[in-house]
Structure formats: structure tokens, C-alpha cells
Scaffold this motif. Structure first.
Motif, PDB file in Angstrom:
ATOM      1  N   SER A 182       0.874  -1.164   0.000  1.00  0.00           N
ATOM      2  CA  SER A 182       0.000   0.000   0.000  1.00  0.00           C
ATOM      3  C   SER A 182       0.912   1.215   0.000  1.00  0.00           C
ATOM      4  CB  SER A 182      -0.907   0.000   1.233  1.00  0.00           C
ATOM      5  OG  SER A 182      -1.688   1.185   1.283  1.00  0.00           O
ATOM      6  N   GLU A 183       0.990   1.869  -1.148  1.00  0.00           N
ATOM      7  CA  GLU A 183       1.990   2.931  -1.349  1.00  0.00           C
ATOM      8  C   GLU A 183       3.376   2.334  -1.128  1.00  0.00           C
ATOM      9  OE1 GLU A 183       1.300   5.775  -2.610  1.00  0.00           O
ATOM     10  OE2 GLU A 183      -0.878   5.503  -2.553  1.00  0.00           O
ATOM     11  N   LYS A 184       4.076   2.771  -0.092  1.00  0.00           N
ATOM     12  CA  LYS A 184       5.425   2.257   0.158  1.00  0.00           C
ATOM     13  C   LYS A 184       5.474   1.309   1.361  1.00  0.00           C
ATOM     14  CE  LYS A 184       8.213   5.914  -1.919  1.00  0.00           C
ATOM     15  NZ  LYS A 184       9.380   6.814  -1.714  1.00  0.00           N
ATOM     16  N   THR A 185       4.314   0.916   1.853  1.00  0.00           N
ATOM     17  CA  THR A 185       4.249   0.020   3.003  1.00  0.00           C
ATOM     18  C   THR A 185       3.971  -1.406   2.540  1.00  0.00           C
ATOM     19  OG1 THR A 185       3.409   1.802   4.414  1.00  0.00           O
ATOM     20  CG2 THR A 185       3.093  -0.460   5.187  1.00  0.00           C
ATOM     21  N   VAL A 186       4.800  -2.357   2.983  1.00  0.00           N
ATOM     22  CA  VAL A 186       4.614  -3.753   2.595  1.00  0.00           C
ATOM     23  C   VAL A 186       3.397  -4.327   3.309  1.00  0.00           C
ATOM     24  CG1 VAL A 186       5.624  -6.061   2.610  1.00  0.00           C
ATOM     25  CG2 VAL A 186       7.080  -4.068   2.182  1.00  0.00           C
ATOM     26  N   LEU A 232      18.107 -10.721  -0.469  1.00  0.00           N
ATOM     27  CA  LEU A 232      17.832 -12.126  -0.170  1.00  0.00           C
ATOM     28  C   LEU A 232      18.923 -13.017  -0.752  1.00  0.00           C
ATOM     29  CD1 LEU A 232      13.960 -12.413  -0.630  1.00  0.00           C
ATOM     30  CD2 LEU A 232      15.248 -12.931   1.450  1.00  0.00           C
ATOM     31  N   GLY A 233      19.474 -12.583  -1.873  1.00  0.00           N
ATOM     32  CA  GLY A 233      20.592 -13.317  -2.444  1.00  0.00           C
ATOM     33  C   GLY A 233      21.773 -13.367  -1.501  1.00  0.00           C
ATOM     34  N   GLU A 234      21.957 -12.310  -0.701  1.00  0.00           N
ATOM     35  CA  GLU A 234      23.007 -12.298   0.303  1.00  0.00           C
ATOM     36  C   GLU A 234      22.717 -13.291   1.424  1.00  0.00           C
ATOM     37  OE1 GLU A 234      25.906 -10.521   0.289  1.00  0.00           O
ATOM     38  OE2 GLU A 234      25.348 -10.065  -1.772  1.00  0.00           O
ATOM     39  N   LYS A 235      21.456 -13.693   1.542  1.00  0.00           N
ATOM     40  CA  LYS A 235      21.063 -14.723   2.508  1.00  0.00           C
ATOM     41  C   LYS A 235      21.127 -16.116   1.876  1.00  0.00           C
ATOM     42  CE  LYS A 235      19.481 -13.070   6.569  1.00  0.00           C
ATOM     43  NZ  LYS A 235      19.808 -13.637   7.890  1.00  0.00           N
ATOM     44  N   ASN A 236      21.745 -16.179   0.693  1.00  0.00           N
ATOM     45  CA  ASN A 236      21.889 -17.443  -0.033  1.00  0.00           C
ATOM     46  C   ASN A 236      20.568 -17.995  -0.546  1.00  0.00           C
ATOM     47  OD1 ASN A 236      24.696 -17.421   0.450  1.00  0.00           O
ATOM     48  ND2 ASN A 236      24.371 -18.352   2.453  1.00  0.00           N
ATOM     49  N   VAL A 237      19.596 -17.102  -0.805  1.00  0.00           N
ATOM     50  CA  VAL A 237      18.336 -17.495  -1.421  1.00  0.00           C
ATOM     51  C   VAL A 237      18.250 -16.794  -2.778  1.00  0.00           C
ATOM     52  CG1 VAL A 237      15.825 -17.493  -1.247  1.00  0.00           C
ATOM     53  CG2 VAL A 237      17.210 -17.784   0.806  1.00  0.00           C
ATOM     54  N   THR A 238      18.426 -17.538  -3.846  1.00  0.00           N
ATOM     55  CA  THR A 238      18.406 -16.945  -5.175  1.00  0.00           C
ATOM     56  C   THR A 238      16.977 -16.605  -5.577  1.00  0.00           C
ATOM     57  OG1 THR A 238      20.349 -18.215  -5.839  1.00  0.00           O
ATOM     58  CG2 THR A 238      19.010 -17.277  -7.596  1.00  0.00           C
ATOM     59  N   VAL A 239      16.762 -15.356  -5.981  1.00  0.00           N
ATOM     60  CA  VAL A 239      15.458 -14.918  -6.480  1.00  0.00           C
ATOM     61  C   VAL A 239      15.585 -14.734  -7.990  1.00  0.00           C
ATOM     62  CG1 VAL A 239      13.707 -13.113  -6.416  1.00  0.00           C
ATOM     63  CG2 VAL A 239      14.869 -13.796  -4.303  1.00  0.00           C
ATOM     64  N   HIS A 240      14.897 -15.593  -8.752  1.00  0.00           N
ATOM     65  CA  HIS A 240      15.007 -15.542 -10.207  1.00  0.00           C
ATOM     66  C   HIS A 240      14.104 -14.479 -10.823  1.00  0.00           C
ATOM     67  CE1 HIS A 240      16.200 -19.665  -8.991  1.00  0.00           C
ATOM     68  NE2 HIS A 240      17.100 -19.517  -9.939  1.00  0.00           N
ATOM     69  N   ARG A 241      12.929 -14.310 -10.249  1.00  0.00           N
ATOM     70  CA  ARG A 241      11.996 -13.280 -10.700  1.00  0.00           C
ATOM     71  C   ARG A 241      11.377 -12.617  -9.470  1.00  0.00           C
ATOM     72  NH1 ARG A 241      14.189 -14.165 -14.731  1.00  0.00           N
ATOM     73  NH2 ARG A 241      13.368 -14.524 -16.857  1.00  0.00           N
ATOM     74  N   TYR A 242      11.044 -11.356  -9.598  1.00  0.00           N
ATOM     75  CA  TYR A 242      10.413 -10.644  -8.493  1.00  0.00           C
ATOM     76  C   TYR A 242       9.376  -9.677  -9.059  1.00  0.00           C
ATOM     77  CZ  TYR A 242      13.441  -6.785  -9.934  1.00  0.00           C
ATOM     78  OH  TYR A 242      14.055  -5.813 -10.686  1.00  0.00           O
ATOM     79  N   PHE A 243       8.370  -9.403  -8.263  1.00  0.00           N
ATOM     80  CA  PHE A 243       7.403  -8.375  -8.663  1.00  0.00           C
ATOM     81  C   PHE A 243       6.706  -7.824  -7.422  1.00  0.00           C
ATOM     82  CE2 PHE A 243       4.803 -12.197  -8.586  1.00  0.00           C
ATOM     83  CZ  PHE A 243       3.584 -11.770  -8.074  1.00  0.00           C
ATOM     84  N   SER A 244       6.273  -6.588  -7.541  1.00  0.00           N
ATOM     85  CA  SER A 244       5.458  -5.970  -6.496  1.00  0.00           C
ATOM     86  C   SER A 244       4.150  -5.519  -7.137  1.00  0.00           C
ATOM     87  CB  SER A 244       6.181  -4.772  -5.871  1.00  0.00           C
ATOM     88  OG  SER A 244       6.423  -3.755  -6.827  1.00  0.00           O
ATOM     89  N   VAL A 245       3.106  -5.517  -6.332  1.00  0.00           N
ATOM     90  CA  VAL A 245       1.788  -5.135  -6.838  1.00  0.00           C
ATOM     91  C   VAL A 245       1.062  -4.384  -5.727  1.00  0.00           C
ATOM     92  CG1 VAL A 245       0.823  -7.390  -6.164  1.00  0.00           C
ATOM     93  CG2 VAL A 245      -0.359  -5.985  -7.870  1.00  0.00           C
ATOM     94  N   SER A 246       0.397  -3.315  -6.088  1.00  0.00           N
ATOM     95  CA  SER A 246      -0.360  -2.549  -5.093  1.00  0.00           C
ATOM     96  C   SER A 246      -1.641  -3.292  -4.740  1.00  0.00           C
ATOM     97  CB  SER A 246      -0.693  -1.164  -5.640  1.00  0.00           C
ATOM     98  OG  SER A 246      -1.604  -1.260  -6.726  1.00  0.00           O
ATOM     99  N   GLU A 247      -2.212  -2.956  -3.604  1.00  0.00           N
ATOM    100  CA  GLU A 247      -3.449  -3.621  -3.181  1.00  0.00           C
ATOM    101  C   GLU A 247      -4.575  -3.455  -4.205  1.00  0.00           C
ATOM    102  OE1 GLU A 247      -4.568  -2.455   0.722  1.00  0.00           O
ATOM    103  OE2 GLU A 247      -2.674  -3.055   1.642  1.00  0.00           O
ATOM    104  N   PRO A 248      -4.830  -2.232  -4.719  1.00  0.00           N
ATOM    105  CA  PRO A 248      -5.917  -2.090  -5.708  1.00  0.00           C
ATOM    106  C   PRO A 248      -5.673  -2.914  -6.974  1.00  0.00           C
ATOM    107  CG  PRO A 248      -5.299   0.053  -4.821  1.00  0.00           C
ATOM    108  CD  PRO A 248      -4.264  -0.912  -4.352  1.00  0.00           C
ATOM    109  N   LYS A 249      -4.419  -2.975  -7.423  1.00  0.00           N
ATOM    110  CA  LYS A 249      -4.130  -3.727  -8.649  1.00  0.00           C
ATOM    111  C   LYS A 249      -4.198  -5.227  -8.404  1.00  0.00           C
ATOM    112  CE  LYS A 249      -1.523  -0.135 -11.023  1.00  0.00           C
ATOM    113  NZ  LYS A 249      -0.222   0.276 -11.633  1.00  0.00           N
ATOM    114  N   LEU A 250      -3.852  -5.677  -7.191  1.00  0.00           N
ATOM    115  CA  LEU A 250      -4.007  -7.097  -6.879  1.00  0.00           C
ATOM    116  C   LEU A 250      -5.481  -7.479  -6.936  1.00  0.00           C
ATOM    117  CD1 LEU A 250      -2.894  -9.818  -5.987  1.00  0.00           C
ATOM    118  CD2 LEU A 250      -3.067  -9.044  -3.611  1.00  0.00           C
ATOM    119  N   LYS A 251      -6.349  -6.618  -6.448  1.00  0.00           N
ATOM    120  CA  LYS A 251      -7.784  -6.883  -6.520  1.00  0.00           C
ATOM    121  C   LYS A 251      -8.243  -6.989  -7.975  1.00  0.00           C
ATOM    122  CE  LYS A 251      -8.978  -4.561  -2.169  1.00  0.00           C
ATOM    123  NZ  LYS A 251      -9.736  -3.433  -1.566  1.00  0.00           N
ATOM    124  N   LEU A 252      -7.712  -6.112  -8.830  1.00  0.00           N
ATOM    125  CA  LEU A 252      -8.081  -6.153 -10.250  1.00  0.00           C
ATOM    126  C   LEU A 252      -7.646  -7.475 -10.889  1.00  0.00           C
ATOM    127  CD1 LEU A 252      -7.194  -2.527 -11.436  1.00  0.00           C
ATOM    128  CD2 LEU A 252      -9.478  -3.505 -11.127  1.00  0.00           C
TER     129      LEU A 252
END
Length: 285
Positions: A93-97, A148-168
Motif C-alpha cells: 500500500s503505497e510504500k508500506t509492505v 535475499l541473495g546475500e542470505k543465499n536465497v536466489t530470487v530468479h523473478r520478483y514483482f510488487s503489486v499494489s493492493e488495488p491492482k491485486l484486486k483487479l
């Protein structure tokens, strides 16, 4: 606790020469043993010195704080399968996870696993430690994936989505069935949601409302992961893959990250094969 041999201060000084020689031999043996153990540990970590150190900054005494804040001693990858594909999902929501999940797809294990990631999790960042919520506020999802990669967890793809767009996005698929771990009675934006314990079919508005307000702390993290697993069961189907390519473009346009419509086009046959095998979708801690 290891036991140490007592030092004998009453030895016969006439045996001094032999005593010194024995001590030197013992020290040499300990040194050789230490080198062997060190090499073995590095070998276990694929001779990656960063893995051996745990990717932590030794100048910062934050381990106790990290455990207290996150309730975790470490953050492990969801699969032992080295070829598993890890996708980081952040709703905000805006800049809040709002919530954060690591979704892993393993063809070898025929599974999809959802791992909840606390916004309060401390990650190595800029030579120090920072919470996921802080990194996202200042920099966004890409830097969280890198940390997260520094925590030895490889992230191959990432995405963020706002609450209104997740609803859509969810409205394109319909209601989502989620198992509620307990009775729910919450008010969200002047709407009262009441549900008994058990499997419930939720609208996009109700689902997001419950993910935010129905539970607290670790219970909230667990439920959010269960909700994402429910979303995957609803969306990750052969029927979805048979839709027109423009459908995927419309969905991708609602998110931010390095997940693109070209990914769906390139890997569509492999994704269809994966779905056909009916992978198990589960939540792990």
C-alpha cells in the motif's frame, strides 16, 4: 560444553625439554586438524566464503535483534532442488509492505511451495542490516531480491503489486477458496466480515481484508501464505494457460518487476507440462 584437560603445574622440571617438544607436536596437530575442518566446511558450502560466513556483517552485533524481531534463526531456501525457480511477491500500500512471499516452483519435486517472509526480517544491505519494510520503502522490490541473495536465497523473478491492482488481477479469475485457521470477525472499510473456521470462498476484497486484519504476528504470516497458495490454486491452471496472450500482457501491466509477458510466451510449454503433472501447492515456514 567441551571439556579441557587440566594443566599440571607440578610436573618435574627435568622433563622440560621433552614437555616442550610434546606441546609443539600437539599444537601442530591441532593446527592441521583445524585446517582440515575449515576446508571441509568450505567444501560443504561449495567453497563459497560468503556462504561460510553466513553473509553477515561481523562488525554489526545484530544477531540477537534479528532473532527477536523475526523469530527466525535463519532464512532457508524452500527447496533442496537447486533448479527450483524462486519468485518473490510483494503486495504493498503505497510504500508500506502488506505482505511478502517467496514462491518456489520445482519440477523435480513436482511442487509449488509458498514461504512467508516477514516485512521485519533483517537482511544484509549496504554493509549493515535493514528490514525488508525499510528496503522496500526506500528502494523497492529489486533491492529486496538482491538482499535475499546475500542470505543465499536466489530470487530468479520478483514483482510488487499494489493492493488495488491485486484486486483487479484477482477479479479476472474469480473468488478464491482459502482455509481459515479460526473464526473471523473484522471490520474493513466499514464492511464487516464474519466467517467460521474452515474452507471459505472469498471475494478479492474479502480476501485482501482478511490477509491484512484477520490475524496477527506469526498467525498473520501463515494465513497470508495460505491465501497466496489459494490464489495459485485458482490462477495456476490449464484453463488460465489457454487464454489469449493479451491476457498475460494485461496482468503483467498491473505489476512492477522483472516478470514479463515474454516469460510466459517463452516458457509456456514447460509451464503447461508442469501444471499437467498437478503439482502439490503447500505452505512452508
Amino acid at each position: 560444553m567441551k571439556k579441557h584437560a587440566d594443566i599440571d603445574f607440578n610436573r618435574n622440571i627435568r622433563d622440560g625439554g621433552m614437555g616442550v617438544k610434546r606441546v609443539l607436536i600437539a599444537l601442530a596437530a591441532v593446527l592441521v586438524l583445524g585446517v582440515v575442518i575449515f576446508a571441509a566446511v568450505l567444501a560443504i558450502n561449495d567453497f563459497d566464503f560468503t556462504k561460510f560466513l553466513g553473509a553477515e556483517d561481523p562488525s554489526e552485533d545484530v544477531s540477537a535483534e534479528s532473532d527477536a524481531v523475526t523469530g527466525q534463526d535463519s532464512f532457508a531456501a524452500p527447496f533442496s532442488d537447486a533448479s527450483a525457480i524462486n519468485v518473490l511477491m510483494i503486495c504493498h500500500s503505497e510504500k508500506t509492505v502488506t505482505f511478502c512471499e517467496l514462491i518456489s516452483f520445482s519440477a523435480a519435486e513436482n511442487s509449488i511451495r509458498v514461504k512467508p517472509v516477514s516485512p521485519e526480517l533483517l537482511l544484509p544491505f549496504g554493509g549493515k542490516q535493514a528490514r525488508i519494510s525499510e528496503i522496500f520503502y526506500d528502494f523497492g522490490a529489486a533491492e529486496i531480491a538482491r538482499a535475499l541473495g546475500e542470505k543465499n536465497v536466489t530470487v530468479h523473478r520478483y514483482f510488487s503489486v499494489s493492493e488495488p491492482k491485486l484486486k483487479l488481477i484477482l477479479q479476472k479469475f474469480g473468488n478464491v477458496t482459502v482455509n481459515l485457521p479460526g473464526r473471523v470477525d473484522v471490520n474493513v472499510d466499514a464492511i464487516r466480515y464474519q466467517f467460521p473456521k474452515g474452507a471459505q470462498e472469498l471475494t478479492p476484497d474479502a480476501l485482501l481484508g482478511l490477509m491484512k486484519y484477520a490475524y496477527e504476528d506469526d498467525d498473520a504470516l501463515s494465513f497470508q501464505a495460505e491465501a497466496v497458495a489459494g490464489i495459485l490454486r485458482t490462477c495456476f491452471t490449464l484453463e488460465t494457460m489457454q487464454r489469449d496472450d493479451s491476457f498475460f500482457s494485461d496482468v503483467v501491466n498491473l505489476i512492477d518487476g522483472n516478470l514479463t509477458a515474454f516469460d510466459f510466451a517463452e516458457y509456456k510449454p514447460r509451464i503447461i507440462e508442469f501444471i499437467t503433472n498437478e503439482p502439490e501447492i503447500s505452505v512452508i515456514s
